[in-house]
Design a protein around this motif. Sequence first.
Motif, PDB file in Angstrom:
ATOM      1  N   THR A  29     123.963 -31.900 -21.954  1.00 40.55           N
ATOM      2  CA  THR A  29     124.965 -32.792 -22.532  1.00 40.55           C
ATOM      3  C   THR A  29     125.972 -33.243 -21.477  1.00 40.55           C
ATOM      4  OG1 THR A  29     124.773 -31.728 -24.700  1.00 40.55           O
ATOM      5  CG2 THR A  29     126.753 -33.033 -24.297  1.00 40.55           C
ATOM      6  N   LYS A  30     126.418 -32.325 -20.630  1.00 46.78           N
ATOM      7  CA  LYS A  30     127.407 -32.652 -19.608  1.00 46.78           C
ATOM      8  C   LYS A  30     126.886 -33.700 -18.647  1.00 46.78           C
ATOM      9  CE  LYS A  30     129.757 -28.172 -19.725  1.00 46.78           C
ATOM     10  NZ  LYS A  30     130.085 -26.935 -18.951  1.00 46.78           N
ATOM     11  N   LYS A  31     125.567 -33.746 -18.457  1.00 43.09           N
ATOM     12  CA  LYS A  31     124.964 -34.730 -17.559  1.00 43.09           C
ATOM     13  C   LYS A  31     124.818 -36.096 -18.223  1.00 43.09           C
ATOM     14  CE  LYS A  31     122.060 -31.133 -15.483  1.00 43.09           C
ATOM     15  NZ  LYS A  31     120.656 -30.690 -15.310  1.00 43.09           N
ATOM     16  N   MET A  32     124.946 -36.126 -19.546  1.00 40.12           N
ATOM     17  CA  MET A  32     124.596 -37.324 -20.291  1.00 40.12           C
ATOM     18  C   MET A  32     125.776 -38.118 -20.820  1.00 40.12           C
ATOM     19  SD  MET A  32     121.393 -35.801 -22.485  1.00 40.12           S
ATOM     20  CE  MET A  32     120.820 -37.408 -23.008  1.00 40.12           C
ATOM     21  N   VAL A  33     126.969 -37.553 -20.780  1.00 40.81           N
ATOM     22  CA  VAL A  33     128.111 -38.238 -21.382  1.00 40.81           C
ATOM     23  C   VAL A  33     129.198 -38.487 -20.334  1.00 40.81           C
ATOM     24  CG1 VAL A  33     127.669 -37.277 -23.664  1.00 40.81           C
ATOM     25  CG2 VAL A  33     129.204 -36.082 -22.106  1.00 40.81           C
ATOM     26  N   SER A  34     130.003 -39.508 -20.588  1.00 36.20           N
ATOM     27  CA  SER A  34     131.055 -39.870 -19.644  1.00 36.20           C
ATOM     28  C   SER A  34     132.207 -38.875 -19.646  1.00 36.20           C
ATOM     29  CB  SER A  34     131.578 -41.272 -19.953  1.00 36.20           C
ATOM     30  OG  SER A  34     132.025 -41.347 -21.301  1.00 36.20           O
ATOM     31  N   ASP A  35     132.490 -38.258 -20.799  1.00 34.81           N
ATOM     32  CA  ASP A  35     133.564 -37.276 -20.896  1.00 34.81           C
ATOM     33  C   ASP A  35     133.028 -36.026 -21.596  1.00 34.81           C
ATOM     34  OD1 ASP A  35     135.809 -35.768 -21.171  1.00 34.81           O
ATOM     35  OD2 ASP A  35     136.977 -37.276 -22.262  1.00 34.81           O
ATOM     36  N   PRO A  36     132.580 -35.029 -20.841  1.00 34.67           N
ATOM     37  CA  PRO A  36     132.000 -33.823 -21.426  1.00 34.67           C
ATOM     38  C   PRO A  36     132.896 -33.123 -22.440  1.00 34.67           C
ATOM     39  CG  PRO A  36     131.586 -33.879 -19.069  1.00 34.67           C
ATOM     40  CD  PRO A  36     132.563 -34.992 -19.377  1.00 34.67           C
ATOM     41  N   VAL A  79     116.953 -35.937 -20.945  1.00 35.55           N
ATOM     42  CA  VAL A  79     117.772 -35.127 -20.061  1.00 35.55           C
ATOM     43  C   VAL A  79     117.805 -35.702 -18.654  1.00 35.55           C
ATOM     44  CG1 VAL A  79     117.953 -32.859 -18.993  1.00 35.55           C
ATOM     45  CG2 VAL A  79     117.371 -33.058 -21.407  1.00 35.55           C
ATOM     46  N   ALA A  80     116.720 -36.342 -18.247  1.00 32.93           N
ATOM     47  CA  ALA A  80     116.636 -36.840 -16.880  1.00 32.93           C
ATOM     48  C   ALA A  80     117.280 -38.206 -16.696  1.00 32.93           C
ATOM     49  CB  ALA A  80     115.174 -36.919 -16.457  1.00 32.93           C
ATOM     50  N   ALA A  81     117.921 -38.723 -17.724  1.00 33.71           N
ATOM     51  CA  ALA A  81     118.505 -40.067 -17.647  1.00 33.71           C
ATOM     52  C   ALA A  81     119.662 -40.105 -16.668  1.00 33.71           C
ATOM     53  CB  ALA A  81     118.984 -40.490 -19.020  1.00 33.71           C
ATOM     54  N   PRO A  82     119.863 -41.244 -15.995  1.00 32.41           N
ATOM     55  CA  PRO A  82     120.963 -41.367 -15.033  1.00 32.41           C
ATOM     56  C   PRO A  82     122.319 -41.214 -15.706  1.00 32.41           C
ATOM     57  CG  PRO A  82     119.367 -43.144 -14.773  1.00 32.41           C
ATOM     58  CD  PRO A  82     119.021 -42.423 -16.039  1.00 32.41           C
ATOM     59  N   VAL A  83     123.188 -40.431 -15.097  1.00 35.67           N
ATOM     60  CA  VAL A  83     124.509 -40.170 -15.666  1.00 35.67           C
ATOM     61  C   VAL A  83     125.320 -41.454 -15.765  1.00 35.67           C
ATOM     62  CG1 VAL A  83     126.669 -38.934 -15.319  1.00 35.67           C
ATOM     63  CG2 VAL A  83     124.509 -37.826 -14.762  1.00 35.67           C
ATOM     64  N   ALA A  84     125.170 -42.342 -14.801  1.00 36.93           N
ATOM     65  CA  ALA A  84     126.022 -43.520 -14.720  1.00 36.93           C
ATOM     66  C   ALA A  84     125.897 -44.442 -15.915  1.00 36.93           C
ATOM     67  CB  ALA A  84     125.706 -44.299 -13.444  1.00 36.93           C
ATOM     68  N   VAL A  85     124.755 -44.423 -16.606  1.00 37.11           N
ATOM     69  CA  VAL A  85     124.562 -45.375 -17.689  1.00 37.11           C
ATOM     70  C   VAL A  85     124.696 -44.736 -19.064  1.00 37.11           C
ATOM     71  CG1 VAL A  85     123.060 -46.808 -16.300  1.00 37.11           C
ATOM     72  CG2 VAL A  85     122.058 -45.016 -17.715  1.00 37.11           C
ATOM     73  N   LEU A  86     125.123 -43.488 -19.102  1.00 33.38           N
ATOM     74  CA  LEU A  86     125.188 -42.791 -20.376  1.00 33.38           C
ATOM     75  C   LEU A  86     126.611 -42.764 -20.917  1.00 33.38           C
ATOM     76  CD1 LEU A  86     122.822 -39.882 -19.472  1.00 33.38           C
ATOM     77  CD2 LEU A  86     122.359 -41.733 -21.047  1.00 33.38           C
ATOM     78  N   ALA A  87     126.699 -42.817 -22.239  1.00 31.73           N
ATOM     79  CA  ALA A  87     128.012 -42.754 -22.876  1.00 31.73           C
ATOM     80  C   ALA A  87     127.873 -42.149 -24.250  1.00 31.73           C
ATOM     81  CB  ALA A  87     128.617 -44.142 -22.986  1.00 31.73           C
ATOM     82  N   LEU A  88     128.910 -41.472 -24.683  1.00 32.47           N
ATOM     83  CA  LEU A  88     128.944 -40.935 -26.033  1.00 32.47           C
ATOM     84  C   LEU A  88     129.319 -42.072 -26.958  1.00 32.47           C
ATOM     85  CD1 LEU A  88     128.872 -38.419 -27.823  1.00 32.47           C
ATOM     86  CD2 LEU A  88     131.292 -38.090 -27.321  1.00 32.47           C
ATOM     87  N   ALA A  89     128.484 -42.330 -27.999  1.00 31.15           N
ATOM     88  CA  ALA A  89     128.719 -43.537 -28.771  1.00 31.15           C
ATOM     89  C   ALA A  89     128.451 -43.361 -30.238  1.00 31.15           C
ATOM     90  CB  ALA A  89     127.812 -44.643 -28.252  1.00 31.15           C
ATOM     91  N   LEU A  90     129.202 -44.124 -31.027  1.00 33.24           N
ATOM     92  CA  LEU A  90     128.936 -44.328 -32.438  1.00 33.24           C
ATOM     93  C   LEU A  90     128.605 -43.094 -33.234  1.00 33.24           C
ATOM     94  CD1 LEU A  90     126.909 -47.630 -32.566  1.00 33.24           C
ATOM     95  CD2 LEU A  90     129.280 -47.257 -33.057  1.00 33.24           C
ATOM     96  N   THR A  91     129.055 -43.106 -34.445  1.00 26.42           N
ATOM     97  CA  THR A  91     128.722 -42.139 -35.469  1.00 26.42           C
ATOM     98  C   THR A  91     128.782 -40.696 -35.021  1.00 26.42           C
ATOM     99  OG1 THR A  91     126.545 -43.137 -35.170  1.00 26.42           O
ATOM    100  CG2 THR A  91     127.432 -43.108 -37.361  1.00 26.42           C
ATOM    101  N   GLY A  92     129.969 -40.154 -35.046  1.00 22.59           N
ATOM    102  CA  GLY A  92     130.144 -38.750 -34.718  1.00 22.59           C
ATOM    103  C   GLY A  92     129.519 -37.866 -35.770  1.00 22.59           C
ATOM    104  N   CYS A  93     129.494 -36.581 -35.493  1.00 22.48           N
ATOM    105  CA  CYS A  93     128.833 -35.641 -36.389  1.00 22.48           C
ATOM    106  C   CYS A  93     129.477 -35.591 -37.764  1.00 22.48           C
ATOM    107  CB  CYS A  93     128.829 -34.249 -35.759  1.00 22.48           C
ATOM    108  SG  CYS A  93     127.812 -34.171 -34.272  1.00 22.48           S
ATOM    109  N   ASN A  94     130.716 -36.032 -37.877  1.00 28.37           N
ATOM    110  CA  ASN A  94     131.363 -36.040 -39.181  1.00 28.37           C
ATOM    111  C   ASN A  94     131.107 -37.333 -39.929  1.00 28.37           C
ATOM    112  OD1 ASN A  94     132.847 -37.873 -37.772  1.00 28.37           O
ATOM    113  ND2 ASN A  94     134.813 -36.819 -37.988  1.00 28.37           N
ATOM    114  N   GLY A  95     130.268 -38.216 -39.325  1.00 26.69           N
ATOM    115  CA  GLY A  95     129.910 -39.453 -40.012  1.00 26.69           C
ATOM    116  C   GLY A  95     130.828 -40.611 -39.689  1.00 26.69           C
TER     117      GLY A  95
END
Length: 200
Positions: A88-95, A10-26
């Motif tokens: 989650t909003k703090k961790m991804v580029s597009d909430p 949770v404490a990770a810097p926002v600037a380096v986070l991105a939503l990536a690979l393998t969505g919940c639907n596989g």
Amino acid sequence: MLYRKTALRVAAPVAVLALALTGCNGDDKASGSADEKPKAKASAESSPESGGARGTGESATGKVKEGDASVTYELTAQKVELGTEADTKKMVSDPKEAKGLVPAIAYVKYTHKSGAALTETPDANDSTTVWADGQRGTLIIGAAEDAPGCDDSSSIEGWKQGESHVLCETYLVPKGAKDLEVHWSEEDGEPFIWKFAATK
């Protein structure tokens, strides 16, 4: 329970986070992030502990190709910690892409049992995935590896026989999920599966 069958900072810097690979639907989704982790490089040998069920806290054994050497690890998924939608909003580029999802950190303890000392960043945790209610979560890449209780894999040097480290992986899973699983497998092998009840 741990089964063999046909993976939050949770404490990770926002600037380096991105939503990536393998969505919940596989389905796989490209994030455009340069920090994407490679797939695990593991040996094709089958684990000496394949098959059967193990209780919470029990370990499995698997081989991983670390550089030019094959290393045998004993590993145990210790827990999965859930965050909130605010995290989650703090961790991804597009909430908007992560609406209704919360972070889940898998804590896996690895003990180097045999093989050469590592000369590079370990690949042992690359095949860890987190599943929720039967669906694979969405990997968060570029997250900081300094969450409480997690070792930063990039700072591990000369990991040798007898030493243990707790490596963590962060996935997004649906808010309200009831059953969580941590999967880990060797290359082309069936995964070991640890089951956890969803708790915050």
